[in-house]
Scaffold this motif. Structure first.
Motif, PDB file in Angstrom:
ATOM      1  N   ARG A 308       0.889  -1.157  -0.092  1.00 19.53           N
ATOM      2  CA  ARG A 308       0.062  -0.093   0.029  1.00 19.53           C
ATOM      3  C   ARG A 308       0.846   1.409   0.083  1.00 19.53           C
ATOM      4  NH1 ARG A 308      -1.607   1.420   6.328  1.00 19.53           N
ATOM      5  NH2 ARG A 308       0.653   1.568   6.775  1.00 19.53           N
ATOM      6  N   HIS A 319       2.681  -3.572   3.767  1.00 21.18           N
ATOM      7  CA  HIS A 319       1.783  -3.355   5.317  1.00 21.18           C
ATOM      8  C   HIS A 319       2.086  -4.573   5.982  1.00 21.18           C
ATOM      9  CE1 HIS A 319      -1.376  -2.173   8.091  1.00 21.18           C
ATOM     10  NE2 HIS A 319      -0.584  -1.592   8.496  1.00 21.18           N
ATOM     11  N   ASP A 323      -4.463  -2.650  10.607  1.00 20.81           N
ATOM     12  CA  ASP A 323      -4.740  -1.376  11.347  1.00 20.81           C
ATOM     13  C   ASP A 323      -6.331  -1.723  11.631  1.00 20.81           C
ATOM     14  OD1 ASP A 323      -2.254  -0.543  11.064  1.00 20.81           O
ATOM     15  OD2 ASP A 323      -2.932   0.615   9.486  1.00 20.81           O
ATOM     16  N   HIS A 398      -5.192   4.694  16.144  1.00 20.40           N
ATOM     17  CA  HIS A 398      -5.741   3.242  15.291  1.00 20.40           C
ATOM     18  C   HIS A 398      -4.759   2.355  16.152  1.00 20.40           C
ATOM     19  CE1 HIS A 398      -2.227   4.118  12.673  1.00 20.40           C
ATOM     20  NE2 HIS A 398      -2.116   2.828  12.489  1.00 20.40           N
ATOM     21  N   HIS A 400      -1.975  -0.702  15.501  1.00 21.26           N
ATOM     22  CA  HIS A 400      -1.248  -1.243  14.350  1.00 21.26           C
ATOM     23  C   HIS A 400      -0.975  -2.686  15.110  1.00 21.26           C
ATOM     24  CE1 HIS A 400       1.510  -2.183  10.865  1.00 21.26           C
ATOM     25  NE2 HIS A 400       2.393  -2.802  12.076  1.00 21.26           N
TER      26      HIS A 400
HETATM   27 ZN   LIG Z   1      -0.468  -0.468  10.284  1.00 21.59          ZN
END
Ligand SMILES: [Zn+2]
Length: 454
Positions: A308, A319, A323, A398, A400
Motif C-alpha cells: 500500500r 504493510h 490496522d 488506530h 497497528h
Molecule cells: Zn499499520
C-alpha cells in the motif's frame, strides 16, 4: 453444510476421469472432506529414503501412477521442458534452458511490454515450453502467484504464449484454480523438532502447523525428547499438476501424530464450507484455541496486510500488519497468553508492546496511548495490555497489530480465521469419516518412518 464433502466427491470424480488406469488399479485413496485429488509421498532429503518410498508404495500402491507419469515424461522428453525462473534470467538464458532456439520468440519476450514482467526475477515462476524438433517454440506456459493477494492460496496466474503467424504472438493471461495433493512425512527427533522436520523434507509451514496442532499438549521448547517421533499427512498445492514454489506450497497439515516420551497425541485439521479450519482430536473435540480473533472487543479493520501507499512516507511499502480503527483509550488485549518481550517507545511505532507466545509466535501492538504491562511480565489471553492511541507515525488513532511466526510476518486476519472453530457446522458423521481417513494417513506415514529408523 455438506459443501466441502460435495467438493471432495466432485474432485475425486474428476481425478477418476483423468486417471482411469490409476483408479482401476486401486490407487484412489479416501480423503473424505479434503479437497485433495491425488496421493503422493514427500521426498525427504535424508539418506535411506529410497527404501522408505518402496515400502510406502506397497501400502498405498501409488506405483501405477508413477509408472504412467514416467512413461509419459519419457515419451515427450524432447518436446516438453520445464524450468523455474531465476533472478538473473534474460529471454535468451531462459529459452536456452528450455531447449528453445527461436529468435522471434526471444525478441518478443524482450520487447513486448505486457510480457517482459514474466522475466522479473522477484516473482516466482514456473515455465513450461513445447517446441518442435528444430527448437521452434510452439507454446510457452508461465505459472506464477495469483494477482490478487487474497487468492494466493486458491488460484494462480497462467500466461500462455502461442505463435500467431507472420512472426506474431498471441498472449493469454488468466487466473486458474490451484489443486491439492496429499503427501506423507515422518521422522524422529534428535535435537529439535525443526531440525527433524527439515530432515524429513517437510516444508517449514507444515512444521509450524505441527507444533501449533499440539501446542496445548506438548511444550516443544522444554518437553520434547530425543526419540520422539512424528507422522504427518499434508497437502501440497499444484498448478496444472506442478507443485508451486511460492508460499512454500501453501498447503495445510491434514492429519498428524506426535509421540512424546511414549505418549501418543493425534489430531486432524477440519475445514467447513466457509473455508474456516480448526485442529481437532480424533474424537472431534477442538484442540484449545490459542488466539483470539482480534486484539479489541469491538473494532473494524481500516488497512489490511498488503502492499500500500504509506500514509506518511508516501512510498509503496508492504504493510506488515493490520490496522484497526478505534477511539483513543479503547482497551487493547493480548490475543494469546505469553511473556511481554518489549514495552516502551520505538520510533515509528510510538508506544509499543511485543508479546512472545509459545511455538515461536509473537504479536506486536503499536501507536498505544498507554501501556499497562512491563517487560518480562506473564500475560494470560485477553489481558488488557494498553489502550488505542496515535503515538509515533500515525495519521490518526488506530491500533497497528502484527503477528509473526519464527520472525516472519503473517496476515493476522488469516491467523485469526485459521484458529476460529468451525465445529458448529460440521456433523458428527462427517467428523467420524474424517477421523477414519486421518488414521489411515497417519498409519501410512508412520510405517514410512519405522522403515527409515531401522
Ligand atoms: Zn499499520
Amino acid at each position: 453444510m455438506t459443501g466441502w464433502l460435495d467438493r471432495a466427491a466432485e474432485n475425486a470424480h474428476k481425478f477418476a476421469q483423468r486417471n482411469p488406469r490409476a483408479v482401476a488399479a486401486g490407487v484412489m485413496f479416501s480423503l473424505a472432506g479434503f479437497a485433495a485429488t491425488a496421493f503422493g509421498v514427500a521426498s525427504p532429503s535424508a539418506p535411506g529414503t529410497e527404501i522408505a518410498q518402496q515400502i510406502i508404495s506397497e501400502d498405498v500402491q501409488p506405483l501405477p501412477v508413477h509408472e504412467q507419469l514416467e512413461a509419459l515424461a519419457a515419451h515427450q522428453l524432447e518436446l516438453n521442458r520445464s524450468t523455474a525462473g531465476r533472478a538473473n534470467d534474460t529471454a535468451d538464458r531462459l529459452l536456452s534452458r528450455l531447449g528453445v532456439n527461436d529468435a522471434s520468440a526471444a525478441s518478443f519476450l524482450r520487447r513486448e511490454r505486457g510480457v517482459r514482467d514474466l522475466l522479473d526475477g522477484r516473482v516466482p515462476r514456473l515455465f513450461t515450453a513445447r517446441a518442435d524438433e528444430s527448437g521452434r517454440l510452439k507454446e510457452l506456459v508461465v505459472r506464477m502467484p495469483a494477482e490478487r493477494r487474497d487468492q494466493i492460496t486458491t488460484h494462480f496466474t497462467r500466461v500462455t504464449l502461442h505463435p500467431a503467424g507472420h512472426g506474431g504472438w498471441k498472449v493469454r493471461r488468466e487466473q486458474a484454480q490451484l489443486e491439492s495433493q496429499v503427501r506423507l512425512g515422518s521422522g524422529t527427533v534428535r535435537n529439535s523438532l525443526f531440525t527433524a522436520t527439515d530432515e524429513a523434507g517437510l516444508p517449514d509451514t507444515i512444521a509450524t502447523q505441527l507444533s501449533e496442532m499440539f501446542s496445548e499438549e506438548v511444550d516443544f521448547h522444554r518437553e520434547i525428547k530425543k526419540g520422539d517421533t512424528f507422522s504427518v499427512a499434508y497437502e501440497t498445492l499444484t498448478a496444472d499438476g506442478e507443485p508451486i514454489t511460492w508460499n512454500e506450497g501453501a498447503g495445510h497439515l491434514l492429519a498428524a501424530e506426535y509421540i512424546n516420551r511414549g505418549r501418543v497425541y493425534q489430531g486432524m485439521w477440519v475445514r467447513d464450507a466457509m473455508g474456516r479450519g480448526a485442529y481437532v482430536g480424533m474424537d472431534g473435540q477442538p484442540k484449545q484455541r490459542s488466539f483470539l480473533a482480534s486484539p479489541m472487543e469491538f473494532s473494524r479493520v481500516t488497512s489490511g496486510f498488503a502492499m500500500r501507499m504509506h500514509p506518511i512516507l508516501q512510498t509503496m511499502r508492504a504493510h506488515q500488519g493490520v490496522d484497526y480503527g478505534a477511539p483513543v483509550g479503547t482497551p487493547v488485549r493480548t490475543v494469546g497468553s505469553g511473556v511481554v518481550d518489549f514495552a516502551g517507545w520505538r520510533n515509528g511505532f510510538g508506544n509499543v508492546v511485543e508479546i512472545q507466545h509459545d511455538g515461536d509466535r509473537s504479536t506486536l501492538y503499536a501507536h498505544l496511548s498507554r501501556i499497562d504491562v512491563r517487560k518480562g511480565e506473564h500475560v494470560e489471553q485477553g489481558t488488557r495490555i494498553g489502550a488505542v492511541g496515535a503515538t509515533g507515525w500515525a495519521t490518526g488513532p488506530h491500533l497497528h497489530f502484527e503477528f509473526r511466526i519464527r520472525g516472519v510476518h503473517q496476515d493476522p486476519l488469516q491467523v485469526a480465521k485459521a484458529t476460529q472453530t468451525p465445529m458448529a457446522s460440521v456433523s458428527r458423521a462427517e467428523l467420524q469419516q474424517l477421523a477414519t481417513s486421518a488414521r489411515t494417513q497417519i498409519a501410512a506415514a508412520r510405517s514410512m518412518g519405522a522403515v527409515r529408523a531401522e
